[in-house]
Design a protein around this motif. Sequence first.
Motif, mmCIF file in Angstrom:
data_model
loop_
_atom_site.group_PDB
_atom_site.id
_atom_site.type_symbol
_atom_site.label_atom_id
_atom_site.label_comp_id
_atom_site.label_asym_id
_atom_site.label_seq_id
_atom_site.Cartn_x
_atom_site.Cartn_y
_atom_site.Cartn_z
ATOM 1 N N ALA A 31 0.834 -1.206 0.000
ATOM 2 C CA ALA A 31 0.000 0.000 0.000
ATOM 3 C C ALA A 31 0.869 1.256 0.000
ATOM 4 N N PHE A 32 1.907 1.272 0.819
ATOM 5 C CA PHE A 32 2.811 2.418 0.865
ATOM 6 C C PHE A 32 3.540 2.586 -0.469
ATOM 7 N N MET A 33 3.906 1.505 -1.104
ATOM 8 C CA MET A 33 4.592 1.572 -2.390
ATOM 9 C C MET A 33 3.664 2.110 -3.482
ATOM 10 N N ILE A 34 2.417 1.660 -3.497
ATOM 11 C CA ILE A 34 1.452 2.171 -4.481
ATOM 12 C C ILE A 34 1.288 3.677 -4.305
ATOM 13 N N PHE A 35 1.135 4.099 -3.060
ATOM 14 C CA PHE A 35 1.001 5.526 -2.766
ATOM 15 C C PHE A 35 2.237 6.300 -3.229
ATOM 16 N N ALA A 36 3.409 5.861 -2.809
ATOM 17 C CA ALA A 36 4.650 6.581 -3.095
ATOM 18 C C ALA A 36 4.933 6.644 -4.598
ATOM 19 N N VAL A 37 4.812 5.518 -5.272
ATOM 20 C CA VAL A 37 5.087 5.490 -6.709
ATOM 21 C C VAL A 37 4.075 6.362 -7.457
ATOM 22 N N GLY A 38 2.803 6.261 -7.098
ATOM 23 C CA GLY A 38 1.785 7.078 -7.752
ATOM 24 C C GLY A 38 2.044 8.564 -7.605
ATOM 25 N N ILE A 39 2.335 8.995 -6.394
ATOM 26 C CA ILE A 39 2.543 10.426 -6.141
ATOM 27 C C ILE A 39 3.837 10.923 -6.781
ATOM 28 N N VAL A 40 4.924 10.170 -6.621
ATOM 29 C CA VAL A 40 6.212 10.603 -7.189
ATOM 30 C C VAL A 40 6.119 10.700 -8.710
ATOM 31 N N LEU A 41 5.598 9.656 -9.355
ATOM 32 C CA LEU A 41 5.473 9.701 -10.809
ATOM 33 C C LEU A 41 4.499 10.779 -11.263
ATOM 34 N N SER A 42 3.476 11.032 -10.481
ATOM 35 C CA SER A 42 2.542 12.094 -10.802
ATOM 36 C C SER A 42 3.269 13.440 -10.851
ATOM 37 N N PHE A 43 4.106 13.699 -9.860
ATOM 38 C CA PHE A 43 4.866 14.952 -9.846
ATOM 39 C C PHE A 43 5.876 15.014 -10.987
ATOM 40 N N VAL A 44 6.488 13.892 -11.330
ATOM 41 C CA VAL A 44 7.434 13.864 -12.449
ATOM 42 C C VAL A 44 6.722 14.274 -13.740
ATOM 43 N N PHE A 45 5.577 13.652 -14.003
ATOM 44 C CA PHE A 45 4.858 13.977 -15.233
ATOM 45 C C PHE A 45 4.278 15.391 -15.193
ATOM 46 N N LEU A 46 3.873 15.849 -14.016
ATOM 47 C CA LEU A 46 3.404 17.236 -13.907
ATOM 48 C C LEU A 46 4.540 18.198 -14.247
ATOM 49 N N SER A 47 5.731 17.929 -13.772
ATOM 50 C CA SER A 47 6.859 18.823 -14.069
ATOM 51 C C SER A 47 7.204 18.788 -15.555
ATOM 52 N N LEU A 48 7.075 17.632 -16.193
ATOM 53 C CA LEU A 48 7.303 17.564 -17.642
ATOM 54 C C LEU A 48 6.257 18.387 -18.393
ATOM 55 N N ALA A 49 5.014 18.299 -17.962
ATOM 56 C CA ALA A 49 3.948 19.075 -18.614
ATOM 57 C C ALA A 49 4.168 20.568 -18.440
ATOM 58 N N MET A 50 4.689 20.964 -17.282
ATOM 59 C CA MET A 50 4.862 22.389 -16.997
ATOM 60 C C MET A 50 6.016 23.007 -17.769
ATOM 61 N N ARG A 51 6.783 22.216 -18.506
ATOM 62 C CA ARG A 51 7.805 22.785 -19.384
ATOM 63 C C ARG A 51 7.151 23.600 -20.503
ATOM 64 N N ASP A 52 5.961 23.151 -20.949
ATOM 65 C CA ASP A 52 5.299 23.807 -22.075
ATOM 66 C C ASP A 52 3.977 24.481 -21.716
ATOM 67 N N LEU A 53 3.404 24.145 -20.568
ATOM 68 C CA LEU A 53 2.114 24.714 -20.170
ATOM 69 C C LEU A 53 2.312 25.707 -19.034
ATOM 70 N N PRO A 54 1.466 26.725 -18.970
ATOM 71 C CA PRO A 54 1.533 27.651 -17.833
ATOM 72 C C PRO A 54 1.264 26.907 -16.518
ATOM 73 N N MET A 55 1.991 27.299 -15.480
ATOM 74 C CA MET A 55 1.881 26.634 -14.190
ATOM 75 C C MET A 55 0.443 26.597 -13.678
ATOM 76 N N GLY A 56 -0.260 27.710 -13.729
ATOM 77 C CA GLY A 56 -1.619 27.771 -13.197
ATOM 78 C C GLY A 56 -2.562 26.827 -13.917
ATOM 79 N N THR A 57 -2.459 26.782 -15.234
ATOM 80 C CA THR A 57 -3.301 25.886 -16.020
ATOM 81 C C THR A 57 -2.978 24.433 -15.720
ATOM 82 N N ALA A 58 -1.684 24.099 -15.745
ATOM 83 C CA ALA A 58 -1.261 22.712 -15.507
ATOM 84 C C ALA A 58 -1.694 22.251 -14.117
#
Length: 104
Positions: A31-58
């Motif tokens: 359960a802790f691994m599912i949580f940690a991997v989900g959140i960490v990867l979510s932030f990784v992909f959010l940061s990739l998206a924010m390279r091209d999208l405005p922060m507020g929109t993303a």
Amino acid sequence: MAWIYLIIAGLLEIVGVLGMNRIKRDKDLKAFMIFAVGIVLSFVFLSLAMRDLPMGTAYAIWTGIGTSGGALVGMIFFGESKNWRRLLFIAMILCSAVGLKLIS
């Protein structure tokens, strides 16, 4: 590509929320691994998206996907309330995300 990264980030946020729910029930390492991997990867992909999208929109769309998705998963799989008002407000969140996409 940024929009795809943002959608993936939102879906991974839902995975993190599912991990949180499982931690509440089971308190095991998986359960802790599912949580940690989900959140960490979510932030990784959010940061990739924010390279091209405005922060507020993303950020608004990322949280909208996570919030709506978490609520819908709770209703479908965990017996949470399906009150029409709750569904209305989830629809409003999704409409707001689409609106931000349209004006970005």
